[in-house]
Design a protein around this motif. Structure first.
Motif, PDB file in Angstrom:
ATOM      1  N   PHE A 109       0.714  -1.116   0.224  1.00  0.00           N
ATOM      2  CA  PHE A 109      -0.154  -0.006   0.099  1.00  0.00           C
ATOM      3  C   PHE A 109       0.757   1.209   0.130  1.00  0.00           C
ATOM      4  N   SER A 110       1.823   1.209   0.791  1.00  0.00           N
ATOM      5  CA  SER A 110       2.590   2.553   0.783  1.00  0.00           C
ATOM      6  C   SER A 110       3.427   2.865  -0.192  1.00  0.00           C
ATOM      7  N   GLU A 111       3.926   1.844  -0.972  1.00  0.00           N
ATOM      8  CA  GLU A 111       4.466   2.102  -2.449  1.00  0.00           C
ATOM      9  C   GLU A 111       3.418   2.959  -3.494  1.00  0.00           C
ATOM     10  N   ASP A 112       2.347   2.296  -3.488  1.00  0.00           N
ATOM     11  CA  ASP A 112       1.210   2.630  -4.308  1.00  0.00           C
ATOM     12  C   ASP A 112       0.863   4.143  -3.736  1.00  0.00           C
ATOM     13  N   MET A 113       0.736   4.357  -2.506  1.00  0.00           N
ATOM     14  CA  MET A 113       0.213   5.707  -2.315  1.00  0.00           C
ATOM     15  C   MET A 113       1.507   6.899  -2.618  1.00  0.00           C
ATOM     16  N   GLN A 114       2.659   6.173  -2.641  1.00  0.00           N
ATOM     17  CA  GLN A 114       3.773   7.244  -3.075  1.00  0.00           C
ATOM     18  C   GLN A 114       3.558   7.333  -4.715  1.00  0.00           C
ATOM     19  N   MET A 115       3.352   6.510  -5.275  1.00  0.00           N
ATOM     20  CA  MET A 115       3.240   6.514  -6.605  1.00  0.00           C
ATOM     21  C   MET A 115       1.942   7.510  -7.072  1.00  0.00           C
ATOM     22  N   PHE A 116       0.787   7.257  -6.382  1.00  0.00           N
ATOM     23  CA  PHE A 116      -0.395   8.058  -6.708  1.00  0.00           C
ATOM     24  C   PHE A 116       0.060   9.558  -6.276  1.00  0.00           C
ATOM     25  N   GLU A 117       0.592   9.931  -5.500  1.00  0.00           N
ATOM     26  CA  GLU A 117       1.218  11.219  -4.953  1.00  0.00           C
ATOM     27  C   GLU A 117       2.023  11.801  -6.197  1.00  0.00           C
ATOM     28  N   LEU A 118       2.996  10.927  -6.340  1.00  0.00           N
ATOM     29  CA  LEU A 118       3.836  11.574  -7.726  1.00  0.00           C
ATOM     30  C   LEU A 118       2.954  11.850  -9.026  1.00  0.00           C
ATOM     31  N   LEU A 119       2.019  10.808  -9.378  1.00  0.00           N
ATOM     32  CA  LEU A 119       1.530  10.956 -10.630  1.00  0.00           C
ATOM     33  C   LEU A 119       0.221  11.812 -10.542  1.00  0.00           C
ATOM     34  N   GLY A 120      -0.118  12.480  -9.337  1.00  0.00           N
ATOM     35  CA  GLY A 120      -1.392  12.996  -9.122  1.00  0.00           C
ATOM     36  C   GLY A 120      -2.626  12.255  -9.253  1.00  0.00           C
ATOM     37  N   LEU A 121      -2.713  11.042  -8.791  1.00  0.00           N
ATOM     38  CA  LEU A 121      -3.866  10.099  -8.715  1.00  0.00           C
ATOM     39  C   LEU A 121      -4.448  10.382  -7.526  1.00  0.00           C
ATOM     40  N   LYS A 122      -5.760   9.952  -7.445  1.00  0.00           N
ATOM     41  CA  LYS A 122      -6.557  10.066  -6.030  1.00  0.00           C
ATOM     42  C   LYS A 122      -7.436   8.594  -6.177  1.00  0.00           C
ATOM     43  N   PRO A 123      -7.644   8.157  -4.740  1.00  0.00           N
ATOM     44  CA  PRO A 123      -8.438   7.090  -4.738  1.00  0.00           C
ATOM     45  C   PRO A 123      -9.943   7.289  -4.792  1.00  0.00           C
ATOM     46  N   ARG A 124     -10.741   6.395  -5.674  1.00  0.00           N
ATOM     47  CA  ARG A 124     -11.943   6.495  -5.692  1.00  0.00           C
ATOM     48  C   ARG A 124     -12.787   6.192  -4.461  1.00  0.00           C
ATOM     49  N   GLU A 125     -13.786   6.945  -4.285  1.00  0.00           N
ATOM     50  CA  GLU A 125     -14.641   6.510  -2.985  1.00  0.00           C
ATOM     51  C   GLU A 125     -15.516   5.325  -2.935  1.00  0.00           C
ATOM     52  N   ALA A 126     -16.033   4.535  -2.060  1.00  0.00           N
ATOM     53  CA  ALA A 126     -16.609   3.453  -2.325  1.00  0.00           C
ATOM     54  C   ALA A 126     -18.074   3.654  -2.644  1.00  0.00           C
ATOM     55  N   PHE A 127     -18.843   3.030  -3.379  1.00  0.00           N
ATOM     56  CA  PHE A 127     -20.407   3.200  -3.927  1.00  0.00           C
ATOM     57  C   PHE A 127     -20.463   4.533  -4.822  1.00  0.00           C
ATOM     58  N   LYS A 128     -19.448   5.049  -5.473  1.00  0.00           N
ATOM     59  CA  LYS A 128     -19.599   6.125  -6.223  1.00  0.00           C
ATOM     60  C   LYS A 128     -20.723   6.112  -7.142  1.00  0.00           C
ATOM     61  N   ASN A 129     -20.673   4.731  -7.870  1.00  0.00           N
ATOM     62  CA  ASN A 129     -21.674   4.837  -9.082  1.00  0.00           C
ATOM     63  C   ASN A 129     -22.988   4.736  -8.288  1.00  0.00           C
TER      64      ASN A 129
END
Length: 327
Positions: free
Chosen positions: A300-320
């Motif tokens: 998880f920690s590696e992915d969060m670092q990647m998200f920060e670098l690429l400007g990505l954000k997690p999608r919230e649950a039940f969005k649809n």
């Protein structure tokens, strides 16, 4: 806006898949920006709730009882173990918990009742719940829906033409029937495939055509790169080039514009640059956590670092569902 089509021809998909790579990525990125918040990525965590001992002969799978792998057989997890894993995944940023059991099919027994209890409990924690439990009847799908199941994963794996080379203990039509049963129960469909099994490009295109021409596109399409496991028939398959993953993701994005396309198994072999290309090509979902059932996955920690670098954000649950209510 790109129209949603269900009548793609093999030739049309071939033309997209084989287009010059930079043109393909640009077209897929353009489609993605038209239809979705392209910076938003749905994060799932995959938990093996019952491991190993499966009677199937899927040639890539270390959980098949007939292969001699290092996977230890574990009985069905307890409710407390599952809810603890769900809470851990949610606290680290996952909006969906996918629970996998190494079964050929669901049976109407005490173990299935326990899984229904797990679905209810994790759903009550504010997470989307996905299951992958093998083949499923219509009534079993309805019981899962009643328990609050959000999605059901049942991959096609490969093309209909190539299927018997990979699996002989069930048919391609069995796969399609389970997906239809899931759809009838109004459960979100998660279905994709694996590349690197020794299939041809024509097989990949045929698989994408089957998915894209379903009455409704799967809400989620995982694109997996084979993780070869010692002891399985696929142990010596060569590594999948990142360009093949990019082409698969981009083609899926173009022909299924509103589908969540998941950059799935094989990420441990990819650099951050490789993954960035996949996100640019239209991937908007990943599995996070150190294991995908029994194979390694980035932390998880590696992915969060990647998200920060690429400007990505997690999608919230039940969005649809929230968007449907607001509409």
């Amino acid at each position: 806006m790109n129209e949603i089509r269900h009548n793609w021809t093999k030739e049309e998909i071939e033309e997209i898949y084989h287009s010059p790579l930079l043109d393909l990525i640009y077209r897929a990125a353009s489609v993605h920006r038209e239809n979705e918040d392209y910076a938003e990525v749905q994060i799932s965590s995959l938990l093996s709730i019952k491991t190993g001992g499966c009677p199937e002969d899927c040639a890539y799978c270390p959980q098949a009882a007939r292969y001699h792998t290092d996977v230890a057989v574990h009985a069905l997890m307890s409710l407390d173990q599952v809810t603890a894993a769900a809470a851990n995944a949610r606290d680290k940023g996952a909006s969906r918990l996918c629970m996998g059991a190494a079964w050929r099919e669901v049976r109407d027994n005490r173990d299935f009742d326990r899984v229904l209890g797990m679905v209810k409990a994790v759903n009550g924690m504010g997470m989307e719940v996905c299951c992958t439990l093998g083949m499923l009847t219509e009534s079993q799908a309805e019981r899962l829906a009643d328990a609050g199941l959000y999605a059901y994963n049942h991959n096609l794996d490969t093309s209909e033409e190539d299927y018997k080379r990979i699996i002989t203990t069930r048919t391609f039509d069995d796969r399609l029937q389970t997906i239809e049963n899931v759809r009838k129960a109004r459960i979100s469909v998660c279905s994709g495939g694996i590349i690197g099994l020794g299939e041809t490009v024509e097989d990949r295109i045929s698989m994408l055509k089957t998915l894209a021409n379903m009455t409704a596109h799967p809400e989620s399409v995982p694109i997996n790169a084979l993780v070869p496991v010692k002891g399985t028939p696929m142990a010596d398959q060569p590594k999948v080039p990142v360009w093949d993953m990019v082409r698969m993701i981009a083609t899926a994005r173009i022909i299924m514009p509103k589908t969540v396309v998941r950059l799935s198994a094989g990420r441990t072999e990819m650099s951050m640059t490789d993954q960035a290309l996949c996100f640019m090509a239209g991937a908007n979902s990943i599995f996070a956590g150190d294991k995908l059932l029994t194979t390694p996955n980035p932390a998880f920690s590696e992915d969060m670092q990647m998200f920060e670098l690429l400007g990505l954000k997690p999608r919230e649950a039940f969005k649809n569902k929230k968007e449907q209510v607001e509409a």
